[in-house]
Write a protein that holds these residues in place. Sequence first.
Motif, PDB file in Angstrom:
ATOM      1  N   ILE A   9     -11.534  -9.815  -2.586  1.00 52.59           N
ATOM      2  CA  ILE A   9     -10.921  -9.283  -3.557  1.00 52.59           C
ATOM      3  C   ILE A   9     -10.948  -7.810  -3.413  1.00 52.59           C
ATOM      4  O   ILE A   9      -9.992  -7.221  -3.688  1.00 52.59           O
ATOM      5  CB  ILE A   9     -11.437  -9.994  -5.034  1.00 52.59           C
ATOM      6  N   ALA A  10     -12.183  -7.351  -3.240  1.00 50.38           N
ATOM      7  CA  ALA A  10     -12.080  -5.913  -3.066  1.00 50.38           C
ATOM      8  C   ALA A  10     -11.583  -5.289  -1.871  1.00 50.38           C
ATOM      9  O   ALA A  10     -10.879  -4.314  -1.834  1.00 50.38           O
ATOM     10  CB  ALA A  10     -13.751  -5.608  -2.719  1.00 50.38           C
ATOM     11  N   ALA A  11     -11.387  -6.106  -0.801  1.00 50.39           N
ATOM     12  CA  ALA A  11     -10.699  -5.548   0.384  1.00 50.39           C
ATOM     13  C   ALA A  11      -8.990  -5.627   0.063  1.00 50.39           C
ATOM     14  O   ALA A  11      -8.678  -4.735   0.437  1.00 50.39           O
ATOM     15  CB  ALA A  11     -10.903  -6.492   1.533  1.00 50.39           C
ATOM     16  N   VAL A  12      -8.554  -6.655  -0.761  1.00 49.09           N
ATOM     17  CA  VAL A  12      -7.073  -6.557  -1.085  1.00 49.09           C
ATOM     18  C   VAL A  12      -7.030  -5.470  -1.924  1.00 49.09           C
ATOM     19  O   VAL A  12      -6.072  -4.952  -2.031  1.00 49.09           O
ATOM     20  CB  VAL A  12      -6.766  -8.039  -1.721  1.00 49.09           C
ATOM     21  N   GLY A  13      -7.882  -5.073  -3.206  1.00 42.63           N
ATOM     22  CA  GLY A  13      -7.815  -4.125  -3.928  1.00 42.63           C
ATOM     23  C   GLY A  13      -7.737  -2.642  -3.209  1.00 42.63           C
ATOM     24  O   GLY A  13      -6.915  -1.859  -3.445  1.00 42.63           O
ATOM     25  N   ILE A  14      -8.689  -2.629  -2.296  1.00 42.36           N
ATOM     26  CA  ILE A  14      -8.677  -1.341  -1.586  1.00 42.36           C
ATOM     27  C   ILE A  14      -7.420  -1.144  -0.963  1.00 42.36           C
ATOM     28  O   ILE A  14      -6.799   0.042  -0.651  1.00 42.36           O
ATOM     29  CB  ILE A  14      -9.801  -1.288  -0.559  1.00 42.36           C
ATOM     30  N   VAL A  18      -4.508   1.997  -1.068  1.00 44.68           N
ATOM     31  CA  VAL A  18      -4.284   3.027  -0.264  1.00 44.68           C
ATOM     32  C   VAL A  18      -2.709   2.894  -0.048  1.00 44.68           C
ATOM     33  O   VAL A  18      -1.836   3.949  -0.011  1.00 44.68           O
ATOM     34  CB  VAL A  18      -4.956   2.568   0.909  1.00 44.68           C
ATOM     35  N   PHE A  19      -2.147   1.658  -0.017  1.00 46.90           N
ATOM     36  CA  PHE A  19      -0.527   1.430   0.167  1.00 46.90           C
ATOM     37  C   PHE A  19       0.032   2.211  -1.070  1.00 46.90           C
ATOM     38  O   PHE A  19       1.327   2.885  -0.893  1.00 46.90           O
ATOM     39  CB  PHE A  19      -0.017   0.093   0.369  1.00 46.90           C
ATOM     40  N   ASN A  20      -0.452   1.739  -2.222  1.00 48.50           N
ATOM     41  CA  ASN A  20       0.130   2.481  -3.432  1.00 48.50           C
ATOM     42  C   ASN A  20       0.373   4.074  -3.408  1.00 48.50           C
ATOM     43  O   ASN A  20       1.264   4.619  -3.659  1.00 48.50           O
ATOM     44  CB  ASN A  20      -0.577   1.826  -4.538  1.00 48.50           C
ATOM     45  N   GLN A  21      -0.938   4.335  -3.123  1.00 48.82           N
ATOM     46  CA  GLN A  21      -0.848   6.123  -2.929  1.00 48.82           C
ATOM     47  C   GLN A  21      -0.011   6.741  -1.766  1.00 48.82           C
ATOM     48  O   GLN A  21       0.900   7.548  -2.195  1.00 48.82           O
ATOM     49  CB  GLN A  21      -2.289   6.310  -2.771  1.00 48.82           C
ATOM     50  N   LEU A  22       0.181   5.833  -0.687  1.00 49.69           N
ATOM     51  CA  LEU A  22       1.064   6.147   0.307  1.00 49.69           C
ATOM     52  C   LEU A  22       2.485   6.180  -0.323  1.00 49.69           C
ATOM     53  O   LEU A  22       3.116   6.995   0.152  1.00 49.69           O
ATOM     54  CB  LEU A  22       0.807   5.580   1.657  1.00 49.69           C
ATOM     55  N   LEU A  23       2.903   5.283  -0.731  1.00 49.48           N
ATOM     56  CA  LEU A  23       4.083   4.883  -1.233  1.00 49.48           C
ATOM     57  C   LEU A  23       4.475   5.970  -2.227  1.00 49.48           C
ATOM     58  O   LEU A  23       5.717   6.343  -2.455  1.00 49.48           O
ATOM     59  CB  LEU A  23       4.665   3.566  -1.611  1.00 49.48           C
ATOM     60  N   VAL A  24       3.641   6.123  -3.405  1.00 53.39           N
ATOM     61  CA  VAL A  24       3.805   6.989  -4.331  1.00 53.39           C
ATOM     62  C   VAL A  24       4.091   8.474  -3.937  1.00 53.39           C
ATOM     63  O   VAL A  24       5.042   9.236  -4.111  1.00 53.39           O
ATOM     64  CB  VAL A  24       2.876   6.827  -5.341  1.00 53.39           C
ATOM     65  N   ARG A  25       3.281   8.980  -2.765  1.00 57.74           N
ATOM     66  CA  ARG A  25       3.436  10.296  -2.412  1.00 57.74           C
ATOM     67  C   ARG A  25       4.701  10.478  -1.741  1.00 57.74           C
ATOM     68  O   ARG A  25       4.833  11.484  -1.238  1.00 57.74           O
ATOM     69  CB  ARG A  25       2.175  10.484  -1.672  1.00 57.74           C
ATOM     70  N   SER A  26       5.048   9.317  -1.052  1.00 63.67           N
ATOM     71  CA  SER A  26       6.323   9.542  -0.209  1.00 63.67           C
ATOM     72  C   SER A  26       7.641   9.245  -1.077  1.00 63.67           C
ATOM     73  O   SER A  26       8.764   9.342  -0.586  1.00 63.67           O
ATOM     74  CB  SER A  26       6.385   8.625   1.132  1.00 63.67           C
ATOM     75  N   GLY A  27       7.348   9.009  -2.330  1.00 58.37           N
ATOM     76  CA  GLY A  27       8.460   8.949  -3.320  1.00 58.37           C
ATOM     77  C   GLY A  27       9.031   7.553  -3.311  1.00 58.37           C
ATOM     78  O   GLY A  27      10.308   7.439  -3.883  1.00 58.37           O
ATOM     79  N   ARG A  28       8.363   6.667  -2.971  1.00 60.19           N
ATOM     80  CA  ARG A  28       8.880   5.180  -3.273  1.00 60.19           C
ATOM     81  C   ARG A  28       8.385   4.625  -4.244  1.00 60.19           C
ATOM     82  O   ARG A  28       7.250   3.814  -3.804  1.00 60.19           O
ATOM     83  CB  ARG A  28       8.659   4.707  -1.852  1.00 60.19           C
ATOM     84  N   GLU A  29       8.440   4.920  -5.335  1.00 58.05           N
ATOM     85  CA  GLU A  29       7.656   4.280  -6.687  1.00 58.05           C
ATOM     86  C   GLU A  29       7.888   2.766  -6.909  1.00 58.05           C
ATOM     87  O   GLU A  29       6.961   2.187  -7.147  1.00 58.05           O
ATOM     88  CB  GLU A  29       8.015   5.021  -7.712  1.00 58.05           C
ATOM     89  N   GLU A  30       9.397   2.390  -6.487  1.00 57.33           N
ATOM     90  CA  GLU A  30       9.358   1.124  -6.794  1.00 57.33           C
ATOM     91  C   GLU A  30       8.980  -0.013  -5.738  1.00 57.33           C
ATOM     92  O   GLU A  30       8.327  -0.945  -6.255  1.00 57.33           O
ATOM     93  CB  GLU A  30      11.037   0.899  -6.726  1.00 57.33           C
ATOM     94  N   THR A  35       4.313  -3.463  -4.428  1.00 58.62           N
ATOM     95  CA  THR A  35       2.869  -3.635  -3.539  1.00 58.62           C
ATOM     96  C   THR A  35       1.933  -4.019  -4.327  1.00 58.62           C
ATOM     97  O   THR A  35       1.146  -4.917  -4.123  1.00 58.62           O
ATOM     98  CB  THR A  35       2.757  -2.336  -2.651  1.00 58.62           C
ATOM     99  N   THR A  36       1.786  -3.176  -5.570  1.00 60.09           N
ATOM    100  CA  THR A  36       0.732  -3.624  -6.690  1.00 60.09           C
ATOM    101  C   THR A  36       0.883  -5.007  -7.151  1.00 60.09           C
ATOM    102  O   THR A  36      -0.089  -5.702  -6.947  1.00 60.09           O
ATOM    103  CB  THR A  36       0.806  -2.674  -7.646  1.00 60.09           C
ATOM    104  N   LEU A  37       2.004  -5.368  -7.441  1.00 62.36           N
ATOM    105  CA  LEU A  37       2.318  -6.942  -7.838  1.00 62.36           C
ATOM    106  C   LEU A  37       2.027  -7.910  -6.938  1.00 62.36           C
ATOM    107  O   LEU A  37       1.714  -8.854  -7.120  1.00 62.36           O
ATOM    108  CB  LEU A  37       4.042  -6.836  -8.361  1.00 62.36           C
ATOM    109  N   ALA A  38       2.369  -7.489  -5.628  1.00 62.47           N
ATOM    110  CA  ALA A  38       1.989  -8.491  -4.480  1.00 62.47           C
ATOM    111  C   ALA A  38       0.561  -8.473  -4.223  1.00 62.47           C
ATOM    112  O   ALA A  38      -0.044  -9.776  -4.018  1.00 62.47           O
ATOM    113  CB  ALA A  38       2.808  -8.113  -3.239  1.00 62.47           C
ATOM    114  N   GLY A  39      -0.287  -7.613  -4.365  1.00 63.92           N
ATOM    115  CA  GLY A  39      -1.778  -7.550  -4.283  1.00 63.92           C
ATOM    116  C   GLY A  39      -2.241  -8.599  -5.528  1.00 63.92           C
ATOM    117  O   GLY A  39      -2.971  -9.119  -5.160  1.00 63.92           O
ATOM    118  N   LEU A  40      -1.505  -8.177  -6.649  1.00 63.09           N
ATOM    119  CA  LEU A  40      -2.132  -9.071  -7.846  1.00 63.09           C
ATOM    120  C   LEU A  40      -1.825 -10.576  -7.724  1.00 63.09           C
ATOM    121  O   LEU A  40      -2.572 -11.273  -7.707  1.00 63.09           O
ATOM    122  CB  LEU A  40      -1.412  -8.483  -9.002  1.00 63.09           C
TER     123      LEU A  40
END
Length: 64
Positions: A9-14, A18-30, A35-40
């Motif tokens: 669970i910790a590995a999936v969360g990490i 990381v993917f969430n931060q990369l995508l947000v910083r590149s302007g792909r919020e959707e 990605t967050t929902l898929a991890g959940l």
Amino acid sequence: MQIDLIFKIAAVGILVAVFNQLLVRSGREEQALMTTLAGLVVVMMILVQEIANLFQMMKSVFGF
């Protein structure tokens, strides 16, 4: 409780963080949200499997 479950669970969360931060910083919020929902969903599936195993073990212990 197995320590492997906590590490999974910790590995999936990490990874999701990381993917969430990369995508947000590149302007792909959707895509970051997806990605967050898929991890959940992945974590919930892992937990449902463990709960099913718990009920199966309780069934065998109490003889139902």
